[in-house]
Design a protein around this motif. Structure first.
Motif, PDB file in Angstrom:
ATOM      1  N   UNK A 143     -23.545  20.812  52.538  1.00 42.29           N
ATOM      2  CA  UNK A 143     -24.517  20.003  51.497  1.00 42.29           C
ATOM      3  C   UNK A 143     -24.252  19.172  50.008  1.00 42.29           C
ATOM      4  N   UNK A 144     -24.843  18.574  50.494  1.00 41.74           N
ATOM      5  CA  UNK A 144     -24.863  17.840  49.546  1.00 41.74           C
ATOM      6  C   UNK A 144     -25.778  19.061  47.929  1.00 41.74           C
ATOM      7  N   UNK A 145     -25.480  17.958  47.044  1.00 40.85           N
ATOM      8  CA  UNK A 145     -26.340  18.921  45.955  1.00 40.85           C
ATOM      9  C   UNK A 145     -27.215  17.978  45.536  1.00 40.85           C
ATOM     10  N   UNK A 146     -28.436  18.835  44.070  1.00 38.83           N
ATOM     11  CA  UNK A 146     -29.152  17.732  43.511  1.00 38.83           C
ATOM     12  C   UNK A 146     -28.842  18.577  42.194  1.00 38.83           C
ATOM     13  N   UNK A 147     -28.113  18.246  41.000  1.00 37.64           N
ATOM     14  CA  UNK A 147     -28.053  18.845  39.977  1.00 37.64           C
ATOM     15  C   UNK A 147     -29.049  18.670  38.573  1.00 37.64           C
ATOM     16  N   UNK A 148     -29.724  19.560  38.721  1.00 37.46           N
ATOM     17  CA  UNK A 148     -30.300  18.885  37.177  1.00 37.46           C
ATOM     18  C   UNK A 148     -30.457  19.680  35.911  1.00 37.46           C
ATOM     19  N   UNK A 149     -29.886  19.183  34.857  1.00 38.38           N
ATOM     20  CA  UNK A 149     -29.480  19.491  33.981  1.00 38.38           C
ATOM     21  C   UNK A 149     -29.944  18.846  32.637  1.00 38.38           C
ATOM     22  N   UNK A 150     -29.927  20.209  31.113  1.00 37.09           N
ATOM     23  CA  UNK A 150     -30.526  20.488  30.352  1.00 37.09           C
ATOM     24  C   UNK A 150     -30.143  19.168  29.941  1.00 37.09           C
ATOM     25  N   UNK A 151     -30.156  17.992  28.726  1.00 35.91           N
ATOM     26  CA  UNK A 151     -29.974  17.047  28.180  1.00 35.91           C
ATOM     27  C   UNK A 151     -30.160  17.501  26.787  1.00 35.91           C
ATOM     28  N   UNK A 152     -28.585  17.010  26.622  1.00 34.50           N
ATOM     29  CA  UNK A 152     -28.345  17.634  24.822  1.00 34.50           C
ATOM     30  C   UNK A 152     -27.119  17.103  24.406  1.00 34.50           C
ATOM     31  N   UNK A 153     -26.971  16.458  23.617  1.00 35.34           N
ATOM     32  CA  UNK A 153     -25.839  15.876  23.022  1.00 35.34           C
ATOM     33  C   UNK A 153     -25.314  14.851  23.662  1.00 35.34           C
ATOM     34  N   UNK A 154     -24.634  13.825  22.927  1.00 35.66           N
ATOM     35  CA  UNK A 154     -23.915  12.647  23.941  1.00 35.66           C
ATOM     36  C   UNK A 154     -22.722  13.226  24.950  1.00 35.66           C
ATOM     37  N   UNK A 155     -21.913  14.345  24.711  1.00 38.13           N
ATOM     38  CA  UNK A 155     -20.946  14.867  25.597  1.00 38.13           C
ATOM     39  C   UNK A 155     -21.103  15.562  26.410  1.00 38.13           C
ATOM     40  N   UNK A 156     -22.598  16.139  26.410  1.00 37.22           N
ATOM     41  CA  UNK A 156     -22.524  17.119  27.852  1.00 37.22           C
ATOM     42  C   UNK A 156     -22.780  16.004  29.525  1.00 37.22           C
ATOM     43  N   UNK A 157     -23.402  15.143  29.386  1.00 39.10           N
ATOM     44  CA  UNK A 157     -23.128  14.427  30.255  1.00 39.10           C
ATOM     45  C   UNK A 157     -21.378  14.105  31.016  1.00 39.10           C
ATOM     46  N   UNK A 158     -21.050  14.131  29.794  1.00 35.68           N
ATOM     47  CA  UNK A 158     -19.116  13.901  30.156  1.00 35.68           C
ATOM     48  C   UNK A 158     -18.383  15.385  30.715  1.00 35.68           C
ATOM     49  N   UNK A 159     -18.578  16.442  29.905  1.00 36.63           N
ATOM     50  CA  UNK A 159     -18.460  17.592  30.756  1.00 36.63           C
ATOM     51  C   UNK A 159     -19.003  17.818  31.760  1.00 36.63           C
ATOM     52  N   UNK A 160     -20.516  17.134  31.866  1.00 34.28           N
ATOM     53  CA  UNK A 160     -20.734  18.375  33.838  1.00 34.28           C
ATOM     54  C   UNK A 160     -19.978  17.323  34.817  1.00 34.28           C
ATOM     55  N   UNK A 161     -19.724  15.933  34.572  1.00 37.98           N
ATOM     56  CA  UNK A 161     -19.800  14.790  35.416  1.00 37.98           C
ATOM     57  C   UNK A 161     -17.546  15.025  34.975  1.00 37.98           C
ATOM     58  N   UNK A 162     -17.229  15.856  34.555  1.00 34.34           N
ATOM     59  CA  UNK A 162     -15.738  16.080  34.292  1.00 34.34           C
ATOM     60  C   UNK A 162     -16.020  17.330  35.471  1.00 34.34           C
ATOM     61  N   UNK A 163     -16.517  18.526  35.144  1.00 34.37           N
ATOM     62  CA  UNK A 163     -16.633  19.449  36.197  1.00 34.37           C
ATOM     63  C   UNK A 163     -16.901  19.596  37.475  1.00 34.37           C
ATOM     64  N   UNK A 164     -17.931  18.895  38.062  1.00 31.37           N
ATOM     65  CA  UNK A 164     -18.614  18.204  38.901  1.00 31.37           C
ATOM     66  C   UNK A 164     -16.752  17.468  40.232  1.00 31.37           C
ATOM     67  N   UNK A 165     -16.176  16.566  38.663  1.00 30.69           N
ATOM     68  CA  UNK A 165     -14.825  15.977  39.936  1.00 30.69           C
ATOM     69  C   UNK A 165     -13.816  16.991  40.100  1.00 30.69           C
ATOM     70  N   UNK A 166     -13.099  17.496  38.960  1.00 31.40           N
ATOM     71  CA  UNK A 166     -12.370  17.905  38.971  1.00 31.40           C
ATOM     72  C   UNK A 166     -11.844  19.736  39.270  1.00 31.40           C
ATOM     73  N   UNK A 167     -13.545  20.334  39.116  1.00 31.96           N
ATOM     74  CA  UNK A 167     -13.487  21.981  39.012  1.00 31.96           C
ATOM     75  C   UNK A 167     -14.020  21.915  40.493  1.00 31.96           C
TER      76      UNK A 167
END
Length: 341
Positions: free
Chosen positions: A132-156
Protein backbone atom coordinates in the motif's frame (compact mmCIF):
# COMPACT_ATOMS: atom_id res chain seq x y z
CA UNK A 1 12.99 36.10 -6.26
CA UNK A 2 14.02 32.72 -7.67
CA UNK A 3 16.10 33.04 -10.86
CA UNK A 4 15.06 31.10 -14.00
CA UNK A 5 16.04 27.44 -14.16
CA UNK A 6 18.65 27.99 -16.89
CA UNK A 7 20.43 30.51 -14.63
CA UNK A 8 20.35 28.11 -11.69
CA UNK A 9 21.77 25.30 -13.80
CA UNK A 10 24.53 27.28 -15.52
CA UNK A 11 25.58 29.44 -12.55
CA UNK A 12 24.46 28.07 -9.18
CA UNK A 13 25.44 24.42 -9.71
CA UNK A 14 28.96 25.11 -11.07
CA UNK A 15 29.43 27.75 -8.39
CA UNK A 16 28.90 25.15 -5.65
CA UNK A 17 31.59 22.91 -7.16
CA UNK A 18 34.04 25.82 -7.49
CA UNK A 19 33.28 26.89 -3.91
CA UNK A 20 33.83 23.34 -2.67
CA UNK A 21 37.26 23.15 -4.32
CA UNK A 22 38.20 26.57 -2.92
CA UNK A 23 37.11 25.65 0.62
CA UNK A 24 38.99 22.34 0.54
CA UNK A 25 42.18 24.06 -0.68
CA UNK A 26 41.93 26.60 2.14
CA UNK A 27 40.62 24.14 4.75
CA UNK A 28 43.28 24.92 7.42
CA UNK A 29 42.21 28.57 7.38
CA UNK A 30 38.54 27.62 7.86
CA UNK A 31 39.38 25.24 10.69
CA UNK A 32 41.32 27.96 12.51
CA UNK A 33 38.43 30.36 11.89
CA UNK A 34 35.92 27.88 13.32
CA UNK A 35 38.08 27.27 16.39
CA UNK A 36 38.59 30.98 17.13
CA UNK A 37 34.94 31.92 16.59
CA UNK A 38 33.91 28.98 18.77
CA UNK A 39 35.81 30.53 21.68
CA UNK A 40 33.40 33.48 21.59
CA UNK A 41 30.28 31.31 21.63
CA UNK A 42 28.51 29.87 24.66
CA UNK A 43 29.53 26.30 25.62
CA UNK A 44 30.17 23.85 24.10
CA UNK A 45 33.23 25.72 22.78
CA UNK A 46 33.80 23.38 19.84
CA UNK A 47 30.51 24.36 18.21
CA UNK A 48 32.14 26.67 15.65
CA UNK A 49 34.71 24.06 14.62
CA UNK A 50 32.06 21.35 14.32
CA UNK A 51 29.84 23.55 12.17
CA UNK A 52 32.74 24.39 9.86
CA UNK A 53 33.62 20.70 9.46
CA UNK A 54 29.99 19.81 8.75
CA UNK A 55 29.71 22.63 6.19
CA UNK A 56 32.78 21.33 4.36
CA UNK A 57 31.41 17.78 4.33
CA UNK A 58 28.04 19.08 3.12
CA UNK A 59 29.66 21.02 0.27
CA UNK A 60 31.72 17.99 -0.79
CA UNK A 61 28.67 15.71 -0.80
CA UNK A 62 26.56 18.29 -2.64
CA UNK A 63 29.22 18.68 -5.31
CA UNK A 64 29.48 14.91 -5.72
CA UNK A 65 25.67 14.70 -6.07
CA UNK A 66 25.68 17.45 -8.72
CA UNK A 67 28.37 15.68 -10.73
CA UNK A 68 26.45 12.39 -10.46
CA UNK A 69 23.25 14.20 -11.52
CA UNK A 70 25.02 15.45 -14.63
CA UNK A 71 26.14 11.90 -15.42
CA UNK A 72 22.57 10.62 -14.98
CA UNK A 73 21.28 13.39 -17.24
CA UNK A 74 23.72 12.39 -19.98
CA UNK A 75 22.92 8.69 -19.49
CA UNK A 76 19.20 9.45 -19.91
CA UNK A 77 19.78 10.78 -23.41
CA UNK A 78 20.49 14.34 -22.23
CA UNK A 79 17.29 14.35 -20.20
CA UNK A 80 15.06 12.68 -22.76
CA UNK A 81 14.35 9.57 -20.66
CA UNK A 82 14.40 11.04 -17.14
CA UNK A 83 10.74 10.12 -16.56
CA UNK A 84 11.35 6.41 -17.23
CA UNK A 85 11.17 4.14 -14.18
CA UNK A 86 14.80 3.00 -14.35
CA UNK A 87 16.11 6.56 -14.40
CA UNK A 88 13.75 7.58 -11.60
CA UNK A 89 15.12 4.74 -9.47
CA UNK A 90 18.68 5.91 -10.12
CA UNK A 91 17.79 9.36 -8.84
CA UNK A 92 16.13 7.95 -5.73
CA UNK A 93 19.28 5.90 -5.16
CA UNK A 94 21.40 9.04 -5.52
CA UNK A 95 19.28 10.94 -2.99
CA UNK A 96 19.45 7.95 -0.64
CA UNK A 97 23.25 7.97 -0.95
CA UNK A 98 23.43 11.72 -0.29
CA UNK A 99 21.13 11.69 2.74
CA UNK A 100 22.79 8.59 4.19
CA UNK A 101 26.16 10.30 4.11
CA UNK A 102 24.82 13.60 5.45
CA UNK A 103 23.13 11.66 8.26
CA UNK A 104 26.35 9.78 8.98
CA UNK A 105 28.26 13.05 9.13
CA UNK A 106 25.70 14.51 11.55
CA UNK A 107 26.02 11.44 13.77
CA UNK A 108 29.81 11.70 13.83
CA UNK A 109 30.17 15.47 14.10
CA UNK A 110 27.16 16.47 16.22
CA UNK A 111 26.77 13.17 18.06
CA UNK A 112 23.26 12.98 16.61
CA UNK A 113 21.02 10.19 17.85
CA UNK A 114 17.48 9.46 16.68
CA UNK A 115 15.22 7.15 18.69
CA UNK A 116 12.03 6.05 16.93
CA UNK A 117 9.11 4.48 18.75
CA UNK A 118 7.42 2.29 16.15
CA UNK A 119 4.27 0.22 16.55
CA UNK A 120 4.73 -3.53 16.65
CA UNK A 121 3.25 -5.08 13.50
CA UNK A 122 1.71 -8.50 12.96
CA UNK A 123 2.65 -10.60 9.96
CA UNK A 124 -0.52 -9.52 8.18
CA UNK A 125 0.23 -5.86 8.87
CA UNK A 126 3.78 -6.22 7.54
CA UNK A 127 2.47 -7.75 4.32
CA UNK A 128 -0.08 -4.96 3.97
CA UNK A 129 2.57 -2.32 4.57
CA UNK A 130 4.47 -3.58 1.55
CA UNK A 131 1.49 -3.41 -0.80
CA UNK A 132 0.00 0.00 0.00
CA UNK A 133 1.08 3.60 -0.55
CA UNK A 134 1.24 5.79 2.54
CA UNK A 135 0.40 9.39 3.39
CA UNK A 136 2.72 10.77 6.08
CA UNK A 137 1.41 13.65 8.20
CA UNK A 138 4.24 15.07 10.29
CA UNK A 139 4.82 17.80 12.81
CA UNK A 140 6.79 20.74 11.40
CA UNK A 141 9.67 21.79 13.67
CA UNK A 142 13.03 23.08 12.55
CA UNK A 143 15.02 22.78 9.31
CA UNK A 144 16.19 19.24 9.95
CA UNK A 145 12.83 17.53 10.38
CA UNK A 146 12.05 17.07 6.70
CA UNK A 147 15.63 15.89 6.04
CA UNK A 148 15.45 13.23 8.75
CA UNK A 149 11.96 12.14 7.71
CA UNK A 150 12.92 11.77 4.05
CA UNK A 151 16.13 9.97 5.02
CA UNK A 152 14.28 7.41 7.11
CA UNK A 153 11.61 6.89 4.45
CA UNK A 154 14.30 6.20 1.85
CA UNK A 155 16.91 4.31 3.85
CA UNK A 156 15.00 2.64 6.67
CA UNK A 157 11.59 2.00 5.13
CA UNK A 158 12.57 1.77 1.44
CA UNK A 159 9.90 4.23 0.34
CA UNK A 160 9.99 6.86 -2.42
CA UNK A 161 8.96 10.16 -0.81
CA UNK A 162 6.87 12.77 -2.61
CA UNK A 163 6.90 16.22 -1.02
CA UNK A 164 5.36 19.64 -1.58
CA UNK A 165 8.11 22.15 -0.76
CA UNK A 166 8.71 25.88 -0.74
CA UNK A 167 10.06 27.14 -4.05
CA UNK A 168 12.93 28.91 -2.24
CA UNK A 169 14.54 25.52 -1.52
CA UNK A 170 15.56 25.48 -5.19
CA UNK A 171 18.33 27.91 -4.27
CA UNK A 172 20.09 24.73 -3.11
CA UNK A 173 21.46 23.34 -6.40
CA UNK A 174 21.37 19.63 -5.50
CA UNK A 175 17.80 19.90 -4.22
CA UNK A 176 16.86 21.89 -7.31
CA UNK A 177 18.34 19.39 -9.76
CA UNK A 178 17.42 16.06 -8.18
CA UNK A 179 14.01 16.85 -6.70
CA UNK A 180 12.75 18.50 -9.89
CA UNK A 181 13.42 15.24 -11.76
CA UNK A 182 11.12 13.26 -9.45
CA UNK A 183 7.41 13.47 -8.53
CA UNK A 184 7.56 16.41 -6.14
CA UNK A 185 6.25 19.97 -6.19
CA UNK A 186 7.78 23.35 -5.43
CA UNK A 187 5.27 26.07 -4.60
CA UNK A 188 5.86 29.84 -4.52
CA UNK A 189 5.66 31.64 -1.19
CA UNK A 190 2.48 33.57 -2.02
CA UNK A 191 0.59 30.79 -3.79
CA UNK A 192 -3.05 30.40 -2.80
CA UNK A 193 -3.94 27.42 -0.62
CA UNK A 194 -5.97 26.01 -3.51
CA UNK A 195 -2.78 25.78 -5.57
CA UNK A 196 -1.00 23.82 -2.84
CA UNK A 197 -4.00 21.50 -2.44
CA UNK A 198 -4.04 20.91 -6.20
CA UNK A 199 -0.36 19.89 -6.14
CA UNK A 200 -0.95 17.53 -3.22
CA UNK A 201 -3.86 15.93 -5.04
CA UNK A 202 -1.76 15.54 -8.19
CA UNK A 203 1.10 13.84 -6.33
CA UNK A 204 -1.24 11.51 -4.43
CA UNK A 205 -3.36 10.45 -7.41
CA UNK A 206 -0.88 8.01 -8.99
CA UNK A 207 1.01 6.61 -5.99
CA UNK A 208 1.85 2.92 -5.85
CA UNK A 209 2.96 0.58 -3.06
CA UNK A 210 6.48 2.05 -2.86
CA UNK A 211 5.44 5.70 -2.60
CA UNK A 212 4.99 7.97 0.43
CA UNK A 213 3.45 11.41 0.23
CA UNK A 214 4.84 13.66 2.97
CA UNK A 215 2.73 16.55 4.26
CA UNK A 216 3.33 19.02 7.10
CA UNK A 217 -0.25 20.09 7.91
CA UNK A 218 0.79 23.01 10.12
CA UNK A 219 2.25 24.82 7.10
CA UNK A 220 5.23 26.14 9.06
CA UNK A 221 7.20 26.04 12.28
CA UNK A 222 5.47 26.80 15.58
CA UNK A 223 5.87 30.31 16.97
CA UNK A 224 3.58 32.12 19.43
CA UNK A 225 2.76 34.72 16.76
CA UNK A 226 1.81 32.07 14.20
CA UNK A 227 -0.27 30.28 16.81
CA UNK A 228 -2.17 33.48 17.57
CA UNK A 229 -2.79 34.16 13.86
CA UNK A 230 -3.91 30.58 13.22
CA UNK A 231 -6.44 30.68 16.06
CA UNK A 232 -7.70 34.07 14.93
CA UNK A 233 -8.08 32.78 11.37
CA UNK A 234 -10.19 29.86 12.58
CA UNK A 235 -12.47 32.20 14.50
CA UNK A 236 -12.80 34.53 11.50
CA UNK A 237 -13.86 31.57 9.37
CA UNK A 238 -16.63 30.73 11.81
CA UNK A 239 -14.92 27.64 13.27
CA UNK A 240 -15.10 28.21 17.04
CA UNK A 241 -14.78 24.51 17.95
CA UNK A 242 -11.53 24.15 15.96
CA UNK A 243 -10.25 27.43 17.42
CA UNK A 244 -10.93 26.17 20.94
CA UNK A 245 -9.08 22.94 20.21
CA UNK A 246 -6.16 24.90 18.73
CA UNK A 247 -5.93 26.96 21.92
CA UNK A 248 -5.34 23.75 23.88
CA UNK A 249 -2.27 22.87 21.78
CA UNK A 250 0.93 23.88 23.59
CA UNK A 251 3.55 22.91 20.99
CA UNK A 252 1.77 22.76 17.62
CA UNK A 253 -0.08 24.95 15.21
CA UNK A 254 -3.56 23.66 14.33
CA UNK A 255 -3.53 21.37 11.30
CA UNK A 256 -4.74 22.80 8.00
CA UNK A 257 -6.98 19.99 6.84
CA UNK A 258 -7.44 20.71 3.13
CA UNK A 259 -4.13 19.25 1.98
CA UNK A 260 -4.44 16.07 4.02
CA UNK A 261 -8.06 15.60 2.93
CA UNK A 262 -7.09 16.13 -0.72
CA UNK A 263 -4.40 13.46 -0.43
CA UNK A 264 -6.72 10.96 1.22
CA UNK A 265 -9.38 11.65 -1.40
CA UNK A 266 -6.98 11.29 -4.32
CA UNK A 267 -5.49 8.07 -2.93
CA UNK A 268 -8.15 6.37 -0.75
CA UNK A 269 -6.20 3.09 -0.70
CA UNK A 270 -3.27 4.70 1.18
CA UNK A 271 -2.61 4.08 4.86
CA UNK A 272 -2.03 7.23 6.91
CA UNK A 273 0.95 7.65 9.24
CA UNK A 274 1.26 10.39 11.86
CA UNK A 275 4.77 11.41 12.96
CA UNK A 276 5.65 13.17 16.21
CA UNK A 277 9.18 14.23 17.07
CA UNK A 278 11.01 16.48 19.49
CA UNK A 279 14.53 17.25 20.64
CA UNK A 280 15.80 20.14 18.51
CA UNK A 281 12.55 22.10 18.33
CA UNK A 282 14.18 25.44 19.15
CA UNK A 283 16.79 25.28 16.38
CA UNK A 284 14.74 26.96 13.66
CA UNK A 285 17.16 29.39 12.00
CA UNK A 286 20.87 29.18 11.20
CA UNK A 287 21.39 31.67 14.01
CA UNK A 288 19.69 29.29 16.45
CA UNK A 289 21.96 26.45 15.31
CA UNK A 290 25.04 28.65 15.60
CA UNK A 291 24.17 29.89 19.09
CA UNK A 292 22.45 26.94 20.73
CA UNK A 293 23.52 23.65 19.11
CA UNK A 294 24.01 21.22 22.04
CA UNK A 295 26.99 18.96 22.64
CA UNK A 296 24.80 15.97 21.79
CA UNK A 297 21.93 16.31 19.33
CA UNK A 298 19.15 13.96 20.41
CA UNK A 299 15.84 13.50 18.62
CA UNK A 300 13.00 11.28 19.78
CA UNK A 301 10.25 10.35 17.34
CA UNK A 302 7.07 8.32 17.41
CA UNK A 303 4.75 7.29 14.61
CA UNK A 304 1.48 5.45 14.39
CA UNK A 305 -0.37 4.07 11.41
CA UNK A 306 -4.04 4.12 10.41
CA UNK A 307 -5.09 1.51 7.88
CA UNK A 308 -6.91 2.96 4.89
CA UNK A 309 -10.15 1.21 5.82
CA UNK A 310 -10.11 2.89 9.26
CA UNK A 311 -9.62 6.43 7.95
CA UNK A 312 -12.80 8.59 8.09
CA UNK A 313 -14.19 9.58 4.69
CA UNK A 314 -16.63 12.35 5.54
CA UNK A 315 -15.02 15.80 5.61
CA UNK A 316 -16.25 16.85 9.07
CA UNK A 317 -15.20 13.51 10.53
CA UNK A 318 -11.78 13.84 8.87
CA UNK A 319 -11.24 17.30 10.36
CA UNK A 320 -12.17 16.11 13.84
CA UNK A 321 -9.94 13.05 13.40
CA UNK A 322 -6.98 15.22 12.33
CA UNK A 323 -7.41 17.41 15.41
CA UNK A 324 -7.57 14.27 17.56
CA UNK A 325 -4.23 13.09 16.19
CA UNK A 326 -2.70 16.55 16.61
CA UNK A 327 -3.86 16.59 20.23
CA UNK A 328 -2.19 13.20 20.74
CA UNK A 329 1.05 14.50 19.21
CA UNK A 330 0.94 17.60 21.42
CA UNK A 331 0.47 15.51 24.57
CA UNK A 332 3.29 13.19 23.52
CA UNK A 333 5.64 16.17 23.06
CA UNK A 334 4.70 17.50 26.50
CA UNK A 335 5.46 14.11 28.04
CA UNK A 336 8.83 13.93 26.29
CA UNK A 337 9.83 17.42 27.39
CA UNK A 338 8.83 16.62 30.96
CA UNK A 339 10.88 13.42 30.81
CA UNK A 340 13.95 15.30 29.52
CA UNK A 341 13.70 18.19 32.01
Amino acid sequence: MLPPRIVRRLIFAPLVIVLTVAVILTLPVWLVFGFIVGLRLPPPRRRGLRLVVFAVVWLALESAALIASLELWVASGFGGRLSEASHQERHYALIRWLLTNVYGAAVAIFRLSVTIDEPALTGEEVARRLTRPIIVLSRHAGPGDSFLLVYHLLARYQRRPRIVMKAALQFDPSVDVMINRLPNAFVPKKIAESGIVAEISRLASDMDADDALVIFPEGGNFTPARRFRAIRRLRERGLPAEAARAERLDHLLPPRPNGAIAAMTACPEADVIFVAHTGLDDLITLGDVWQHLPEEARITAKWWRWAAEDVPREREAQISWLFDQWTAIDKWISAQKEKDS
